[in-house]
Design a protein around this motif. Sequence first.
Motif, PDB file in Angstrom:
ATOM      1  N   UNK A 179       3.158 -73.720  32.194  1.00  0.00           N
ATOM      2  CA  UNK A 179       2.576 -72.521  32.817  1.00  0.00           C
ATOM      3  C   UNK A 179       1.054 -72.643  32.942  1.00  0.00           C
ATOM      4  N   UNK A 180       0.412 -73.319  32.005  1.00  0.00           N
ATOM      5  CA  UNK A 180      -1.035 -73.541  32.144  1.00  0.00           C
ATOM      6  C   UNK A 180      -1.320 -74.371  33.399  1.00  0.00           C
ATOM      7  N   UNK A 181      -0.484 -75.385  33.593  1.00  0.00           N
ATOM      8  CA  UNK A 181      -0.697 -76.255  34.761  1.00  0.00           C
ATOM      9  C   UNK A 181      -0.470 -75.478  36.066  1.00  0.00           C
ATOM     10  N   UNK A 182       0.554 -74.625  36.076  1.00  0.00           N
ATOM     11  CA  UNK A 182       0.812 -73.840  37.286  1.00  0.00           C
ATOM     12  C   UNK A 182      -0.363 -72.892  37.566  1.00  0.00           C
ATOM     13  N   UNK A 183      -0.882 -72.263  36.522  1.00  0.00           N
ATOM     14  CA  UNK A 183      -2.050 -71.391  36.696  1.00  0.00           C
ATOM     15  C   UNK A 183      -3.264 -72.184  37.160  1.00  0.00           C
ATOM     16  N   UNK A 184      -3.417 -73.379  36.621  1.00  0.00           N
ATOM     17  CA  UNK A 184      -4.525 -74.265  36.993  1.00  0.00           C
ATOM     18  C   UNK A 184      -4.512 -74.504  38.504  1.00  0.00           C
ATOM     19  N   UNK A 185      -3.322 -74.703  39.051  1.00  0.00           N
ATOM     20  CA  UNK A 185      -3.222 -74.931  40.487  1.00  0.00           C
ATOM     21  C   UNK A 185      -3.626 -73.675  41.271  1.00  0.00           C
ATOM     22  N   UNK A 186      -3.206 -72.521  40.751  1.00  0.00           N
ATOM     23  CA  UNK A 186      -3.606 -71.258  41.385  1.00  0.00           C
ATOM     24  C   UNK A 186      -5.128 -71.116  41.371  1.00  0.00           C
ATOM     25  N   UNK A 187      -5.700 -71.385  40.225  1.00  0.00           N
ATOM     26  CA  UNK A 187      -7.154 -71.272  40.075  1.00  0.00           C
ATOM     27  C   UNK A 187      -7.884 -72.224  41.033  1.00  0.00           C
ATOM     28  N   UNK A 188      -7.322 -73.394  41.244  1.00  0.00           N
ATOM     29  CA  UNK A 188      -7.946 -74.331  42.189  1.00  0.00           C
ATOM     30  C   UNK A 188      -7.979 -73.727  43.585  1.00  0.00           C
ATOM     31  N   UNK A 189      -6.847 -73.099  43.928  1.00  0.00           N
ATOM     32  CA  UNK A 189      -6.800 -72.453  45.254  1.00  0.00           C
ATOM     33  C   UNK A 189      -7.874 -71.371  45.351  1.00  0.00           C
ATOM     34  N   UNK A 190      -7.967 -70.549  44.306  1.00  0.00           N
ATOM     35  CA  UNK A 190      -8.977 -69.485  44.299  1.00  0.00           C
ATOM     36  C   UNK A 190     -10.374 -70.044  44.526  1.00  0.00           C
ATOM     37  N   UNK A 191     -10.656 -71.192  43.872  1.00  0.00           N
ATOM     38  CA  UNK A 191     -12.002 -71.754  43.946  1.00  0.00           C
ATOM     39  C   UNK A 191     -12.169 -72.721  45.119  1.00  0.00           C
ATOM     40  N   UNK A 192     -11.079 -72.945  45.834  1.00  0.00           N
ATOM     41  CA  UNK A 192     -11.168 -73.848  46.997  1.00  0.00           C
ATOM     42  C   UNK A 192     -11.437 -75.293  46.626  1.00  0.00           C
ATOM     43  N   UNK A 193     -10.920 -75.704  45.469  1.00  0.00           N
ATOM     44  CA  UNK A 193     -11.078 -77.117  45.097  1.00  0.00           C
ATOM     45  C   UNK A 193      -9.702 -77.748  44.922  1.00  0.00           C
ATOM     46  N   UNK A 194      -9.694 -79.069  44.882  1.00  0.00           N
ATOM     47  CA  UNK A 194      -8.425 -79.781  44.706  1.00  0.00           C
ATOM     48  C   UNK A 194      -8.593 -80.830  43.603  1.00  0.00           C
ATOM     49  N   UNK A 195      -7.858 -80.628  42.518  1.00  0.00           N
ATOM     50  CA  UNK A 195      -7.920 -81.587  41.398  1.00  0.00           C
ATOM     51  C   UNK A 195      -6.505 -82.061  41.131  1.00  0.00           C
ATOM     52  N   UNK A 196      -6.109 -83.158  41.754  1.00  0.00           N
ATOM     53  CA  UNK A 196      -4.713 -83.579  41.591  1.00  0.00           C
ATOM     54  C   UNK A 196      -4.388 -83.937  40.138  1.00  0.00           C
ATOM     55  N   UNK A 197      -3.152 -83.660  39.735  1.00  0.00           N
ATOM     56  CA  UNK A 197      -2.685 -84.157  38.445  1.00  0.00           C
ATOM     57  C   UNK A 197      -2.441 -85.654  38.562  1.00  0.00           C
ATOM     58  N   UNK A 198      -2.790 -86.358  37.513  1.00  0.00           N
ATOM     59  CA  UNK A 198      -2.503 -87.800  37.437  1.00  0.00           C
ATOM     60  C   UNK A 198      -1.943 -88.010  36.031  1.00  0.00           C
ATOM     61  N   UNK A 199      -0.706 -87.529  35.848  1.00  0.00           N
ATOM     62  CA  UNK A 199      -0.168 -87.409  34.486  1.00  0.00           C
ATOM     63  C   UNK A 199       0.376 -88.710  33.909  1.00  0.00           C
ATOM     64  N   UNK A 200       0.068 -88.928  32.657  1.00  0.00           N
ATOM     65  CA  UNK A 200       0.831 -89.876  31.844  1.00  0.00           C
ATOM     66  C   UNK A 200       2.257 -89.340  31.738  1.00  0.00           C
ATOM     67  N   UNK A 201       3.246 -90.182  31.912  1.00  0.00           N
ATOM     68  CA  UNK A 201       4.641 -89.762  31.712  1.00  0.00           C
ATOM     69  C   UNK A 201       5.519 -91.000  31.577  1.00  0.00           C
ATOM     70  N   UNK A 202       6.508 -90.917  30.721  1.00  0.00           N
ATOM     71  CA  UNK A 202       7.477 -91.999  30.587  1.00  0.00           C
ATOM     72  C   UNK A 202       6.924 -93.261  29.940  1.00  0.00           C
ATOM     73  N   UNK A 203       5.849 -93.146  29.175  1.00  0.00           N
ATOM     74  CA  UNK A 203       5.348 -94.321  28.432  1.00  0.00           C
ATOM     75  C   UNK A 203       6.135 -94.374  27.116  1.00  0.00           C
ATOM     76  N   UNK A 204       7.384 -94.792  27.224  1.00  0.00           N
ATOM     77  CA  UNK A 204       8.303 -94.673  26.090  1.00  0.00           C
ATOM     78  C   UNK A 204       9.510 -95.572  26.275  1.00  0.00           C
ATOM     79  N   UNK A 205      10.115 -95.929  25.153  1.00  0.00           N
ATOM     80  CA  UNK A 205      11.427 -96.573  25.193  1.00  0.00           C
ATOM     81  C   UNK A 205      12.537 -95.544  25.085  1.00  0.00           C
ATOM     82  N   UNK A 206      12.181 -94.303  24.863  1.00  0.00           N
ATOM     83  CA  UNK A 206      13.181 -93.251  24.706  1.00  0.00           C
ATOM     84  C   UNK A 206      13.971 -93.040  25.987  1.00  0.00           C
ATOM     85  N   UNK A 207      15.248 -92.711  25.826  1.00  0.00           N
ATOM     86  CA  UNK A 207      16.100 -92.421  26.979  1.00  0.00           C
ATOM     87  C   UNK A 207      16.586 -90.985  26.835  1.00  0.00           C
TER      88      UNK A 207
END
Lengths: 557, 557
Positions: B371-399
Amino acid sequence: MDDYLRKREELMLKDRALRYDHATDREPSADEVVADKVLRNIRTAEAESVWDPNRKTEQPHGSQQMFPGMEFLTARATIMSTQLFAILSKVRSLRDHFFELELDASQMPKGGLLHAHLDATVRADVLLELAMKQPAIHVRAPGKLSAGNFKTVLPEFRALPQAQWTQIPSITDPSYEPNTWVPIKNARGNFSDALGGPAGFDRWVVGALMIEPAEAYGTHNSTAKIWKKFQSTFGVSDGLIRFVPVWTEYVREFLLSSIEDGISYVEPRILFWFKHMIGADGKENVPHRVWLQMYERVLNEVKASLDVRGRADEFVGSKIIYSTLRIGTPEELEWYTEDCLALKVEFPHLIAGFDIVGHEDSLEPLIKYADVFLRFKERQKELGVDIPFVFHAGETLGDGTAADVNLYDAILLGTKRIGHGLSIYKHPHLMEICREKGICIEMCPISNEILRLTGSMPMHPLPAIMNHGVHVALCSDDPAVFGNMGLTFDFFQVFVASEVNGLITLRELVWDSIRFSNLDEEEKGRALSLLEKRWAQFVRHVLEEYGGSDAGGRLET
Amino acid sequence: MDDYLRKREELMLKDRALRYDHATDREPSADEVVADKVLRNIRTAEAESVWDPNRKTEQPHGSQQMFPGMEFLTARATIMSTQLFAILSKVRSLRDHFFELELDASQMPKGGLLHAHLDATVRADVLLELAMKQPAIHVRAPGKLSAGNFKTVLPEFRALPQAQWTQIPSITDPSYEPNTWVPIKNARGNFSDALGGPAGFDRWVVGALMIEPAEAYGTHNSTAKIWKKFQSTFGVSDGLIRFVPVWTEYVREFLLSSIEDGISYVEPRILFWFKHMIGADGKENVPHRVWLQMYERVLNEVKASLDVRGRADEFVGSKIIYSTLRIGTPEELEWYTEDCLALKVEFPHLIAGFDIVGHEDSLEPLIKYADVFLRFKERQKELGVDIPFVFHAGETLGDGTAADVNLYDAILLGTKRIGHGLSIYKHPHLMEICREKGICIEMCPISNEILRLTGSMPMHPLPAIMNHGVHVALCSDDPAVFGNMGLTFDFFQVFVASEVNGLITLRELVWDSIRFSNLDEEEKGRALSLLEKRWAQFVRHVLEEYGGSDAGGRLET
């Protein structure tokens, strides 16, 4: 957020949609749903209580960190101490008392064993016991044995004709002349005290027949190196097994120990590379058709013994995959395809497939023999028989190498299943073909790990292959060499290494091992209906034994 | 057979059709076709002459077999001895002489570096040199140092305000009281002879900043264990780097050493977890906006120096991915998203993305902060800026674990690229989405291997991911800790571990590192056209230098 969570659920379902344990045509029963939670809870609890990564197990080559799905040879004793293993294994008898026991309805039925090399299916110590009963069997060593070379000077065995039997008293005596034959009884009985006496002899032989942790993970820690040790075990065991009086008992032992583990059907690869077996008289003149007669006789004896005791439902039988080595010229291979055809005509119910075996990375690729295989198919049509290919392919870490490319040829040649197929996860279109044509992968996870094709179960590509909707049968490959007797160890390693896998995963793996077997439709129908019954009993047992208030409490959360 | 071979060719093409190095919209030039063969021939020759599996390299934890793509830390020196490495690297200068040299047109251009943590990008010995120039920097140890605890008692560094500077002469003297600060000059200069004197001090510090082979492959040989060592290096380096006079020179060093390796654009992740840096006066009060001012100043200085020397075409610049840690409450994270927004408004050209970092297996999953990330996107729209997410994900052997499931959230939240994404090869639908939406995977093969997420390059899932048509940029992650400075080592390891990879694979990996960067369209256009020019020069060089009669002869066969 609600919208987000809904989309998330949809995305996960779609991503898993190809998995056949997520398919909706065999929805889990109410019992299975609960038993699944029981097993998952035990897995979670044991991940901490047993597999704490801060614990170490000390090994000759250093220490090893603990984690679920860790290196099998180091983990074996720990695996056997777990509750999960107790649930999956339920080994019901020692061999000697096998026929005195009744079927334990609580055992997890394992289905069929579809990928195992017959000459590596019986425990090394049991094989040695069988051999000790045969005065014809002699042993020799290529050099003087000492504590220093105990692991590198390998025993060679051979059954000799009586005229060639020797009286040499010892293989460790300073007077022993390398490469001369010593009766196995003398060699063992007079094995020098400095090397441990008769128990030292057993260690010497068993060490030459099996891979030890220090070899797999220490000195031989690469695929190319460990394969050399792996191959050397077959050189040692051949002299013990390929002798009629041992071979028949070996087959019996293989069948009984499989049944003990809950396996109801076996489809071993038998290597017909050597054209003759050594007969009871010590002469190497017993042809392939007699091997099959003997196999059939033992098989029928085992079935009759089960039948007499009202246990016929435990075992539906066995067929054989004719195998030879992936070496030699196409012309030489053609001798074997013709031999296979002749055997198929004489034993249509036994011969169920054809394969060429051996180290894919270093031996010949399928393409070298493609025209022989195409002609083989023509010849089958002429003779009105059907011998499906069940090719080894992709048992390699190579990417785009000849061993990896074997996958294309196996599929193009119409293989019914793929032996190993480890590298298929790199091939999107081939996985699609397997999914659509129902080509099943005979996965041998513990074999792959010991042969250093994967570092551990969590690194193994099995989840990728299953998530792409490819059918898989778990197999033990060469359990006598690896120590993963039966199928329980492979099921265990696969179950603990993934949070996605559950009871239904196990069920579908078991079912696929019958569905993709070479049983005919009627036999398959019987095997599946027997499986259905035993599976339901197993699930009830899990609920009754482990689904009590404790687990129940956890289930509700 | 002709029919068979035709079908075989078709099948292989179809299976590789998703690979973008097989795509037909950028057919290789005539030069590239020949240069590709040259590189493949060298790879084949060196697989035998250098990587003979019967050779061993002796290591403190035992011996290691040799093979292409083997464990990096053990293989590093051998890699650097190869002709292939010489072709790919062409490191053109030592740091001190950097600006005296001209662009060597024969160097392979590497494109952009899209995944590197700034605080692990400068060689440990160079960082120590930078620190030695600062009298404010002090060091302490939590216990008495001895030869026995040299590797477990870690140094802690800190720049102190002048009033707190000490005169303590030595950190190894018996009179040293644990946890008291010693000026770094004293600590090094008076480091006890028994522990190696000043050179021993350097070994102590560098050992605490880097992972050694014996740690990765011996004592810490599991993901969970080696991560502890990995994380500890950041605790040591933080006290050295997060000090204004060091930090600015650190940034300069990062930029220059990247350019030296042929990298023309960098997009480091900067960790803004600590709210302040320590200023030159030793006070911890320098806010994030000043970090960016300093970064920009150094960046402009480097560009100006290149410009003056007519070398502006070597480097198009840098942007920054704002990062914080994946720990704490959603409310705490919101402080950082707001901080990031404020910085973006002030430094729109510098802030190019947002990420949360840290050990995925043990720290918080993305879903916790959705929900923080979703709000962050809303806030970007409000401020007219674009900050793409570049997330770490799946750095794991877990299945199916939380770390693996991060992939779903990263994609649902609209991540532009995926940091690591190692486990995505298990997710058919997610790979399809990445392919269709152009989500690029920032692959860090050497990092993965040292952190024991793969046993070696041939076990790495990169080929599976590329074969599924997913775009990949190769990245070094934390080269200061792993020793894989620049991008050459990662390119090398990937190139030698697959027969499928060729020159065009390298080219597309290089291009993707610009195509999927956060440069704007105009900057990207310029970067790609500069790349085109340098790449053609590199290809010509390979032909001229290595494509002579010898290679030519081989080419014709």
